[in-house]
Design an enzyme around this catalytic site. Structure first.
Site, mmCIF file in Angstrom:
data_model
loop_
_atom_site.group_PDB
_atom_site.id
_atom_site.type_symbol
_atom_site.label_atom_id
_atom_site.label_comp_id
_atom_site.label_asym_id
_atom_site.label_seq_id
_atom_site.Cartn_x
_atom_site.Cartn_y
_atom_site.Cartn_z
ATOM 1 N N VAL A 115 0.824 -1.201 0.000
ATOM 2 C CA VAL A 115 0.000 0.000 0.000
ATOM 3 C C VAL A 115 0.863 1.259 0.000
ATOM 4 O O VAL A 115 0.627 2.187 -0.773
ATOM 5 C CB VAL A 115 -0.951 0.005 1.212
ATOM 6 C CG1 VAL A 115 -1.714 1.326 1.296
ATOM 7 C CG2 VAL A 115 -1.933 -1.163 1.122
ATOM 8 N N CYS A 148 1.576 3.502 7.296
ATOM 9 C CA CYS A 148 1.206 2.214 6.697
ATOM 10 C C CYS A 148 1.972 1.046 7.295
ATOM 11 O O CYS A 148 1.543 -0.103 7.153
ATOM 12 C CB CYS A 148 1.476 2.233 5.183
ATOM 13 S SG CYS A 148 0.477 3.408 4.259
ATOM 14 N N ALA A 151 3.482 -1.806 9.626
ATOM 15 C CA ALA A 151 2.870 -2.613 10.682
ATOM 16 C C ALA A 151 3.469 -4.000 10.668
ATOM 17 O O ALA A 151 4.069 -4.429 9.683
ATOM 18 C CB ALA A 151 1.357 -2.708 10.490
ATOM 19 N N ARG A 152 3.293 -4.699 11.786
ATOM 20 C CA ARG A 152 3.478 -6.149 11.774
ATOM 21 C C ARG A 152 2.171 -6.712 11.249
ATOM 22 O O ARG A 152 1.123 -6.554 11.870
ATOM 23 C CB ARG A 152 3.774 -6.684 13.171
ATOM 24 C CG ARG A 152 4.108 -8.181 13.179
ATOM 25 C CD ARG A 152 4.480 -8.662 14.577
ATOM 26 N NE ARG A 152 5.090 -9.985 14.521
ATOM 27 C CZ ARG A 152 4.423 -11.131 14.654
ATOM 28 N NH1 ARG A 152 3.117 -11.107 14.852
ATOM 29 N NH2 ARG A 152 5.047 -12.280 14.585
ATOM 30 N N SER A 186 -7.458 -1.667 10.080
ATOM 31 C CA SER A 186 -7.974 -2.881 9.433
ATOM 32 C C SER A 186 -9.430 -3.098 9.807
ATOM 33 O O SER A 186 -9.855 -2.792 10.934
ATOM 34 C CB SER A 186 -7.157 -4.098 9.868
ATOM 35 O OG SER A 186 -7.773 -5.304 9.433
ATOM 36 N N TYR A 197 -3.760 -9.700 15.679
ATOM 37 C CA TYR A 197 -3.537 -8.581 14.760
ATOM 38 C C TYR A 197 -4.659 -7.547 14.907
ATOM 39 O O TYR A 197 -4.404 -6.347 15.078
ATOM 40 C CB TYR A 197 -3.463 -9.099 13.332
ATOM 41 C CG TYR A 197 -3.401 -8.018 12.279
ATOM 42 C CD1 TYR A 197 -2.244 -7.269 12.086
ATOM 43 C CD2 TYR A 197 -4.502 -7.752 11.458
ATOM 44 C CE1 TYR A 197 -2.191 -6.276 11.120
ATOM 45 C CE2 TYR A 197 -4.455 -6.770 10.494
ATOM 46 C CZ TYR A 197 -3.300 -6.034 10.320
ATOM 47 O OH TYR A 197 -3.256 -5.053 9.357
#
Length: 314
Positions: free
Chosen positions: A8, A67, A69-70, A113, A139
């Protein structure tokens, strides 16, 4: 911009540069190792961690798009996945946000998310931003906790925060299960998905990028949370047909009942994968349309063509 080399983030940077050739885009990178366009200013910050120093990357920056992240991992080998996700996605994010506020950043756009909302919806009852969060995995929980922390920082500092919750994102370079499904369609493999009449919201990469760019500057986006999608939900059967049409190949599907798919998946310990293929997950983007006047610029058909490598003129 964090995550500028990711799926992304890279697309967001490209769009920023296309929109304004004179615009300076600062990107955080783990290490110097690639060439960037002249307008891009790379700053080596290392990994997204609770102790990362962001001062150089934040100098003179008006807005941050976060943007990095794990990411969700299908077969996580961490002994304590929630702790691992919290370290990066919560503590790392909030450390960045606090430093951004202290540096005078006006707006912080966070790519979260739909997993904050949950994993599935009842037929015809899409998720909305007003729904109580219901994350079902580590997550999703970490993204929810990061959102909560960002709201606190916004209230304490006055920095504007915008939270974007996308569902599955597809486009050129997509990986994981979506890429595997595309390959199967392209190779003409018969798929047992001809009788799956669910409804799922997806978002084309170009649509997510366009929405993210909108949220950087739109006055009405300040301190809001948004769900985003293509605005057209698909069943898995329709998705496979759309992929085949985009690739210019026949759609080869077997009409296997969903109960049989679920029974087979249970035997093979693949229940979660079949749930994603057969279950419902819809999001309502009415808030984005109403508050920001945003309309997805790319249709599902064009989004699938681009994902499958068949570009069309815009």
């Amino acid at each position: 911009m964090t995550g500028a080399t990711g799926f992304v983030g890279k697309a967001v940077v490209q769009r920023m540069l296309a929109d304004s050739k004179s615009q300076r885009v600062v990107v955080s990178v783990r290490r110097i190792g690639r060439q960037w366009p002249e307008q891009v200013v790379p700053c080596v910050t290392g990994d997204l961690e609770p102790s990362t120093d962001w001062s150089r990357a934040l100098n003179g920056v008006a807005a941050v798009v976060h943007c990095a992240a794990r990411v969700h991992i299908m077969h996580d080998t961490e002994a304590d996945p929630l702790t691992a996700f919290r370290t990066v996605n919560v503590e790392g994010t909030l450390n960045l946000a606090r430093q951004a506020a202290a540096a005078g950043v006006k707006r912080f756009v966070f790519i979260s998310s739909v997993k904050v909302n949950g994993e599935r919806t009842a037929p015809g009852t899409p998720f909305t931003e007003a729904d109580a969060p219901n994350p079902q995995d580590a997550y999703g929980q970490s993204k929810h906790e990061a959102e909560q922390g960002l709201h606190r920082i916004a209230a304490e500092t006055g920095m504007e925060v915008v939270i974007i919750r996308p569902p599955l994102v597809y486009g050129p370079g997509v990986k994981a299960n979506f890429a595997a499904l595309m390959r199967a369609v392209q190779r003409g493999w018969p798929l047992p998905l001809g009788a799956v009449h669910n409804q799922r919201s997806l978002v084309a990469l170009d649509n997510l990028v366009d929405f993210t760019i909108t949220c950087i500057t739109h006055p009405q986006a300040a301190n809001q949370t948004f769900l985003v999608s293509d605005g057209q939900d698909l069943s898995t059967t329709e998705l496979v047909r759309g992929m085949a049409q985009a690739a210019g190949v026949p759609a080869r599907m077997l009409s296997v009942p969903v109960w049989a798919l679920q029974a087979g998946a249970k035997l093979l310990c693949k229940g979660d994968a079949v749930q994603r293929l057969c279950g419902n997950l819809q999001v309502d983007i009415a808030k984005a349309r109403r508050l920001l006047g945003w309309v997805p610029p790319v249709s599902v058909e064009d989004g699938l063509r681009r994902a499958m490598g068949r570009q069309t003129e815009v």
